[in-house]
Every structure is written in C-alpha cells, then in structure tokens.
Write a protein that holds these residues in place. Structure first.
Motif, short mmCIF file in Angstrom:
data_model
loop_
_atom_site.label_atom_id
_atom_site.label_comp_id
_atom_site.label_asym_id
_atom_site.label_seq_id
_atom_site.Cartn_x
_atom_site.Cartn_y
_atom_site.Cartn_z
N ALA A 175 0.83 -1.21 0.00
CA ALA A 175 0.00 0.00 0.00
C ALA A 175 0.86 1.25 0.00
O ALA A 175 0.57 2.23 -0.71
CB ALA A 175 -0.93 -0.01 1.21
N LEU A 176 1.95 1.23 0.77
CA LEU A 176 2.86 2.38 0.83
C LEU A 176 3.55 2.61 -0.51
O LEU A 176 3.60 3.74 -1.02
CB LEU A 176 3.90 2.17 1.93
N VAL A 177 4.08 1.53 -1.10
CA VAL A 177 4.76 1.65 -2.40
C VAL A 177 3.79 2.13 -3.47
O VAL A 177 4.12 2.97 -4.32
CB VAL A 177 5.40 0.30 -2.79
N SER A 178 2.57 1.60 -3.45
CA SER A 178 1.56 2.03 -4.41
C SER A 178 1.28 3.52 -4.27
O SER A 178 1.10 4.23 -5.27
CB SER A 178 0.25 1.25 -4.19
N ASN A 179 1.24 3.99 -3.04
CA ASN A 179 0.99 5.40 -2.79
C ASN A 179 2.12 6.27 -3.35
O ASN A 179 1.87 7.31 -3.98
CB ASN A 179 0.85 5.64 -1.28
N ALA A 233 7.60 -2.42 6.33
CA ALA A 233 8.95 -2.80 5.91
C ALA A 233 8.85 -3.84 4.80
O ALA A 233 8.02 -4.76 4.86
CB ALA A 233 9.71 -3.37 7.10
N PRO A 234 9.67 -3.75 3.75
CA PRO A 234 9.58 -4.68 2.62
C PRO A 234 10.04 -6.09 2.98
O PRO A 234 10.86 -6.28 3.88
CB PRO A 234 10.50 -4.06 1.57
N THR A 235 9.50 -7.08 2.26
CA THR A 235 9.90 -8.47 2.43
C THR A 235 9.91 -9.17 1.08
O THR A 235 9.03 -8.90 0.23
CB THR A 235 8.95 -9.22 3.40
N THR A 236 10.87 -10.06 0.86
CA THR A 236 10.97 -10.76 -0.42
C THR A 236 9.84 -11.77 -0.61
O THR A 236 9.60 -12.22 -1.73
CB THR A 236 12.32 -11.51 -0.51
N GLN A 237 9.16 -12.12 0.47
CA GLN A 237 8.08 -13.11 0.38
C GLN A 237 6.97 -12.65 -0.57
O GLN A 237 6.31 -13.47 -1.21
CB GLN A 237 7.48 -13.36 1.77
N GLY A 241 -3.09 -2.47 -8.56
CA GLY A 241 -4.09 -2.16 -9.58
C GLY A 241 -5.24 -1.35 -9.03
O GLY A 241 -5.85 -0.55 -9.74
N ALA A 242 -5.55 -1.57 -7.75
CA ALA A 242 -6.67 -0.86 -7.13
C ALA A 242 -6.29 0.55 -6.69
O ALA A 242 -7.16 1.38 -6.44
CB ALA A 242 -7.19 -1.64 -5.92
N THR A 243 -5.00 0.82 -6.57
CA THR A 243 -4.58 2.14 -6.12
C THR A 243 -4.06 2.97 -7.28
O THR A 243 -4.59 4.04 -7.58
CB THR A 243 -3.52 2.02 -5.01
N VAL A 244 -3.01 2.50 -7.95
CA VAL A 244 -2.49 3.21 -9.12
C VAL A 244 -3.35 2.78 -10.31
O VAL A 244 -3.00 1.89 -11.06
CB VAL A 244 -1.00 2.88 -9.37
N MET A 245 -4.51 3.41 -10.45
CA MET A 245 -5.49 2.96 -11.44
C MET A 245 -5.30 3.68 -12.77
O MET A 245 -5.09 4.90 -12.80
CB MET A 245 -6.90 3.17 -10.90
N ALA A 261 10.12 7.62 -12.65
CA ALA A 261 8.88 7.14 -13.27
C ALA A 261 9.15 5.96 -14.19
O ALA A 261 8.34 5.03 -14.28
CB ALA A 261 8.21 8.28 -14.04
N GLY A 262 10.29 6.00 -14.89
CA GLY A 262 10.66 4.87 -15.74
C GLY A 262 10.89 3.60 -14.94
O GLY A 262 10.50 2.50 -15.36
N VAL A 263 11.52 3.73 -13.77
CA VAL A 263 11.71 2.57 -12.89
C VAL A 263 10.36 2.03 -12.42
O VAL A 263 10.14 0.81 -12.37
CB VAL A 263 12.59 2.95 -11.68
N ILE A 264 9.43 2.93 -12.09
CA ILE A 264 8.09 2.51 -11.68
C ILE A 264 7.42 1.71 -12.80
O ILE A 264 6.83 0.65 -12.57
CB ILE A 264 7.24 3.73 -11.30
N ALA A 265 7.52 2.24 -14.03
CA ALA A 265 6.92 1.53 -15.17
C ALA A 265 7.55 0.16 -15.35
O ALA A 265 6.86 -0.83 -15.60
CB ALA A 265 7.09 2.37 -16.44
#
Length: 448
Positions: A78-82, A209-213, A229-233, A425-429
């Motif tokens: 949720a944080l990363v999506s934000n 905190a991030p996790t590889t799982q 998909g529900a946040t960055v629509m 933004a390119g990394v995000i894509a």
C-alpha cells in the motif's frame, strides 16, 4: 503554448483540438494577485477525485483478502503504491499544464491511429473493470445496509447516472464538494472501526517494511498486484490530466509553473490522506480476521457479518456498509468523468453524459448480474479481485506513454520533467511491467 496556437507537426502528428469536458474547462477562477493560501484553495479539489481510486470497492476486496491472509505484511505494498501514485499523478498534472492536453488527447495527437486505437480500447477495458467493481461493491453495500437483493442492487446502481447529471449542472466545485464530503464519511467510519479493533501498532509499523516473500509467494504476489491495480489505477491518469484543466490558471510560463506547483501539492496531500484510508482497510482486516484465524475472508458480505462478533459493537457492520456505499458513489462519479475524457480525447466523440454513463454501466452490469445469478454472493470477491488485477495489467499502457511524453523537451517545452523524475517514473513503469509478466507466468503455470 496558448489555446489555438499552431504547433510543430514534427512534435505532434495532430494539432490540439477542443478540450475534453468542455462544460467545466477553465471554469474555476484563479485570481492572479491573490495570496498564496487563496491560490492553494483555488487548486484544492482535483487530487481528492484522484484519491477515490484508493477507496473503490475493488480495493476493499483486495485489501480485505491481503489483511485476512497475511496480516500486516502487505502494508508495504500500500505504501509503495501510494509513492508510485504521487509520482505518476504529478506527471499527469505536468502534461496537462505544459501541453494543454490530457493523456488521451496526447496519445491521439502523438501516435498514428493503428497505435492509438488499441490504447483507447485498453483504456476503455480498464474503465469497464473499474465500473464492474463499483457496481458490485455498491450493490453489496445496499444489501448489507437495507437488505436489497444483490441482483436488484446491481440494477439500482444504473440510476446513479441522474446524480452525476445533477452535480454536473451545478458546477465542478459541487462535484468536488460531494466527493470530499463522502471521503469524510468514509474516514469517520473507518476511524471508529479501527478504534474498536485496537490493532497491534508495533506490527502495523513493521508491516511497512519490505519483504521478499511478496515476490516469491505467487498467491501473495497476486493479492499485491491487485492492491497496486486498485490504487495506481489507469483511469486516474486520464482523469487527473483532464480535471486539472478545470482551473483557469493562465497561459504564461510563470502562471503555468505556479499552477503545476499547486496542482502537485494538491494531489500529493490528497494521496497521502488516501493512504490512511487504504491502509486502514488492510489494518482492520488484519486486526480482526487474521488475528481471529479467519484467513479466508475476502467477501465483503462475510466481512461485515464477522465484524460485530469480533469487535463486540453492533454499530460496526452498519459503519462498514455505509462506508462501502460512499465508496461506490464516489467511484461512480470519477469513473464517469474518466470515461468522458478517454472517449472525447482519443476519438473526439462527444456523447451526452447520460448516454456515456449508461453504456459503461451496462457493460459492467451484465457480467455482475450473470455472476450473482449463477454463483450467488460467494463469488463476488473473486470477480472484484480479478477486476483489480485486470487494472494492474492495463497500467503499463497508460504509464509508459505518460513517462515518454513528460520526458520529451519538444512536447513539454520549459516544463519538461527533470531527468531524476523521468528516471524514477521509468523505474516505476519497469517494476509494474515486471510484476505483470511474473503474474502472467504464474497464471500460465498454474501457480495461482
């Protein structure tokens, strides 16, 4: 570039036509010599329409499923999506203010028809997936609060077109006030429910905190992609680049720079506020369902049934249903406007608002009715989560053109995105595309 100024055909294949949403274009006044605070208030609003994407019913299903199955682990998603949304929406505002085009118009004017038309079809598919989530979510809310049968509730949602039409006749500020009021109701509902749930705040903090799982577990990745998909629509990118132009901010470079600053502040603050709501859905599910051992809760109806015995308060289920209906109504307004922007921008076809709404509503209502008639309420969560995964798969087709346009000096002029912003933004894509390919592989191999 001012409206109607000729443009170089080496930069754009087509000249800029009429703006989308002409009835509200540049209708909100921005007084040039007013104070900074008054200018901020003039730009206050569009970001909150974008923030609705964090709270649509499809997001509820994915967040409930994530919180119930994995506790607080997916809060980091949720944080990363934000963070992704903040960056991408700032690019939308930059594109609109620099070029006078929304994202749909930019795709139409920059690409040949054989490339632009598929982008239009994918954008329409994303809006239909959004609408499907709204239809089912609102119908479930009506069922939970008033006992309306799900099939009847789905059909009732078609009539919210009249609410939108009335709001549009009152002016764009009325639409923004309606959205922000409902956001306030949603915030109050979740605030009370979380206070009753009394989550473990230490675990909540560790959940960011991030996790590889998340990447190695196919099922967790499926839910995580649904949350993204529900946040960055996709429809939010078209929406924001259109509604920013409801402000009459002037055409000189200093005026545009100032407009970009305030529009970016507006969307950033709104999305940070939306993160609180978005995360609260997952926190509520983790603090109630996951804690009690109900790891398979994803159906909105079942979630509401369990809230009263788990929280020990009779008001909790009603608050859940009220917030769900508010989410559905909010999403209805924003998806309708995004649909108008997409159709007018890509095709230059101007349909009456009521006709556009009925077309998109029917596309969403038919599968919703079929699923509820054949499978009943038990399969609605799967359909909601699937709709959000479809949205995530559509994201690259909106994000990549947005990044390319805003990085182009020829198209953006002095307001071209800084190199660091374009690279981010390119990394995000790239991350979105990589996650989508991983999901497709997992589905193809039967891992999900």
């Amino acid at each position: 570039m001012s409206q109607g100024t000729p443009e170089s055909t080496s930069v754009w294949l087509r000249s800029r036509g009429e703006p989308s949403l002409t009835d509200v274009f540049r209708t909100v006044a921005v007084t040039p010599n007013s104070s900074t605070w008054r200018k901020f208030l003039a730009f206050f609003g569009p970001g909150y329409l974008v923030a609705v994407g964090y709270m649509d019913p499809g997001n509820w299903a994915t967040s409930l499923a994530g919180g119930a199955q994995y506790g607080y682990t997916l809060l980091v998603v949720a944080l990363v999506s934000n963070l992704m949304a903040i960056i991408l929406q700032s690019l939308c505002a930059r594109l609109a203010i620099a070029t006078g085009r929304d994202l749909a118009q930019a795709c139409r004017d920059a690409y040949p028809p054989y490339f632009a038309r598929p982008l239009w079809l994918l954008a329409e598919l994303a809006i239909c997936a959004t609408d499907l989530a709204e239809v089912i979510g609102t119908a479930i809310g009506l069922n939970l609060l008033f006992g309306v049968p799900l099939e009847i509730g789905v059909m009732i949602t078609a009539f919210d077109v009249f609410l939108i039409l009335w709001l549009q006749t009152r002016g764009f500020r009325w639409i923004e006030a309606f959205i922000i009021t409902l956001l306030g109701v949603i915030t109050l509902c979740f605030g009370i429910q979380i206070a009753l749930a009394d989550p473990n705040w230490g675990e909540v903090i560790r959940g960011f905190a991030p996790t590889t799982q998340i990447v190695t577990d196919p099922n967790m990745l499926y839910i995580a992609l649904g949350i993204i998909g529900a946040t960055v629509m996709p429809h939010n990118l078209y929406l924001h680049s259109g509604i920013v132009q409801t402000r009459a901010y002037g055409e000189t470079l200093p005026e545009k720079r100032e407009a970009l600053k305030f529009a970016t502040i507006d969307s950033t603050v709104a999305l940070c506020f939306a993160l609180l709501i978005n995360a609260s859905i997952l926190i509520l599910a983790a603090a109630t369902f996951h804690k009690a051992g109900h790891h398979d809760v994803a159906e909105l109806g079942r979630a509401q049934e369990l809230l009263q015995p788990l929280l020990g308060a009779s008001i909790a289920p009603s608050l859940f249903a009220i917030a769900l209906i508010c989410c559905g109504l909010n999403s209805t307004v924003t998806a309708t406007m995004a649909g108008q922007i997409v159709m007018e921008g890509f095709l230059r076809i101007r349909l009456p608002a009521w006709l556009r709404r009925l077309v998109t509503r029917l596309v969403a209502i038919v599968p919703a009715i079929v699923v509820t008639l054949i499978y009943g309420e038990g399969q609605t969560a799967k359909l909601l989560i699937l709709s959000q995964v479809v949205l995530s798969l559509q994201l690259p087709f909106a994000v990549v053109p947005l990044v390319l346009f805003t990085a182009s000096k020829g198209k953006m002029g002095a307001l071209v995105a800084p190199r660091w912003l374009s690279l981010t933004a390119g990394v995000i894509a790239a991350i979105i595309i990589a996650l989508n390919l991983k999901l497709l592989f997992d589905v193809a191999t039967g891992a999900v």
